[in-house]
Design a protein around this motif. Structure first.
Motif, short mmCIF file in Angstrom:
data_model
loop_
_atom_site.label_atom_id
_atom_site.label_comp_id
_atom_site.label_asym_id
_atom_site.label_seq_id
_atom_site.Cartn_x
_atom_site.Cartn_y
_atom_site.Cartn_z
N GLU A 1 0.93 -1.31 -0.07
CA GLU A 1 -0.26 -0.04 -0.10
C GLU A 1 0.82 1.30 -0.04
N CYS B 1 0.99 5.97 -6.89
CA CYS B 1 0.19 5.61 -8.41
C CYS B 1 -1.03 6.29 -8.44
N THR B 2 -1.22 7.43 -9.36
CA THR B 2 -2.56 8.17 -9.56
C THR B 2 -3.38 7.32 -10.57
N GLN C 1 -5.73 4.91 -12.16
CA GLN C 1 -6.69 3.87 -11.78
C GLN C 1 -7.71 3.50 -12.98
N LYS D 1 -10.33 1.68 -15.45
CA LYS D 1 -11.78 1.45 -15.16
C LYS D 1 -11.92 -0.15 -15.65
#
Length: 220
Positions: free
Chosen positions: A176, A182-183, A185, A187
């Motif tokens: 974590e 890390c931005t 994400q 989908k």
């Protein structure tokens, strides 16, 4: 008898020839030079000989009656005369056991004495002695093998399980922390794959099923 006389004559002739050869060999191997000894050297040798003879005479007169070794040979048979000092003459005689096991025992005793002396000197140089106190009654060991041996395996398994859980938690926490920066994400499509992808997969499964049936028929 003539035969016996001839035999004895031949034996005497052979013995004379052997003795002649021995004399020639002795003459060939004898040293040809003699060292030059001065008058001073002769006087020193005579003085030492006289001292050695006197010491041996005193030792033999003191211990001659109690000697366990009888005189079985004369001085002419053994011309060597060892030099015995006055201190050596005063010492008691020693047998084979005394010179073998006795000397070994004395060496071991001397080594033990040196070891003890070294330990005493070391203790004098380092006088520190730790103060060891008895263990309190409320303090128990972690394994408790003597107190509770029946549950030892269960306690070891419990400790191993706890250690595994802690390790997994640490790995998750580390992952974590590594993903905090890390931005991105992605989908995920909740409805699943698109229709054409599902059709391609279905056709691929159908073709694979047909190939497997053909292979089974060929093998039969």
């Amino acid at each position: 008898d003539v035969t016996l006389l001839r035999f004895l004559h031949r034996q005497n002739a052979c013995e004379e020839e052997r003795q002649r050869r021995l004399d020639e060999l002795h003459a060939a191997t004898a040293p040809t030079c003699r060292p030059a000894i001065s008058a001073r050297s002769r006087m020193i040798v005579e003085r030492r000989r006289s001292k050695g003879v006197g010491a041996r005479h005193r030792a033999s007169s003191a211990e001659g009656a109690s000697s366990p070794w009888p005189s079985c040979a004369s001085a002419t048979e053994f011309p060597f005369k060892p030099e015995i000092t006055a201190a050596a003459a005063r010492r008691p005689r020693r047998g084979f056991d005394e010179m073998s096991t006795g000397d070994l025992h004395r060496r071991h005793s001397h080594a033990a004495w040196l070891r003890e002396r070294f330990l005493q000197e070391e203790q004098q140089q380092t006088p520190f002695a730790p103060d060891v106190r008895p263990v309190p009654q409320h303090v128990r060991g972690q394994l408790r093998v003597l107190d509770d041996p029946d549950t030892y395996i269960a306690r070891v398994r419990e400790k191993s399980t706890e250690a595994s859980l802690r390790r997994e938690q640490m790995l998750e926490a580390r992952a974590e922390r590594a993903l905090d920066g890390c931005t991105f994400q992605p989908k995920v499509n909740e409805k699943g794959a698109p229709a054409f992808v599902r059709r391609m997969a279905e056709s691929y499964r159908t073709a694979r099923g047909l190939r497997e049936k053909e292979n089974e028929a060929t093998a039969a």
